[in-house]
Design a protein around this motif. Structure first.
Motif: not given
Length: 176
Positions: A60, A65, A74
């Motif tokens: 994560w 991202d 996640r």
């Protein structure tokens, strides 16, 4: 002094040429599947297809991202091996993804599959039937002899618990 400079230039040119001659890509590290439940998928791949579970991790943060192109990601990744090949089963814990469209077909642009080599297709197909896998093809097929490169190869397409298409493939002597 000029000789040293010329020698350094020649050495640099030789090193640059050698680096340029090396292939840029060198292999495939893993094939990845996004799955709804990593434990269920790992169980399927180990129990039904004899993959070995190597490890698992959670990932994560903002770097993931940006890498994944998904905000607030996640994920849980389970790595599994069969022979020399490795697959990664990724379960997005957040945000959850969408399933494979149930009406997907082999000619859809998102279609992809992994071919798993077996020594005896009939026995492997019976094993899959005992585990109630979902068919993607009508049953095992023998490719026609009119194609000298593929004639005699046997194959069968089926689906994993998330709908990813997998293939069993058996090569006759002298092929594969």
């Amino acid at each position: 002094m000029r000789r040293v400079g010329a020698r350094l230039l020649l050495l640099w040119l030789a090193l640059a040429a050698a680096a340029a001659a090396e292939p840029l890509t060198t292999g495939v590290a893993a094939i990845g599947f996004t799955v709804a439940d990593a434990d269920r998928s790992a169980d399927f791949y180990s129990r039904v297809l004899d993959f070995e579970r190597l490890d698992e991790r959670e990932a994560w943060g903002s770097a993931y991202d940006r890498l994944q192109g998904v905000f607030g990601v996640r994920m849980r990744v389970v790595r599994m091996r069969l022979g020399d090949e490795v697959i990664e089963l990724t379960e997005y814990l957040t945000p959850r993804g969408r399933p494979v469209p149930p009406d997907s077909r082999s000619n859809d642009h998102w279609f992809q599959h992994v071919a798993i080599v077996v020594s005896d297709l009939e026995r492997a197909y019976s094993h899959l039937r005992a585990h109630r896998v979902k068919h993607a093809s009508s049953g095992p097929q023998r490719l026609p002899d009119w194609n000298p490169n593929a004639g005699g190869i046997e194959a069968f397409y089926f689906k994993d618990p998330d709908g990813h298409v997998l293939e069993l493939i058996a090569f006759p002597p002298g092929k594969g």
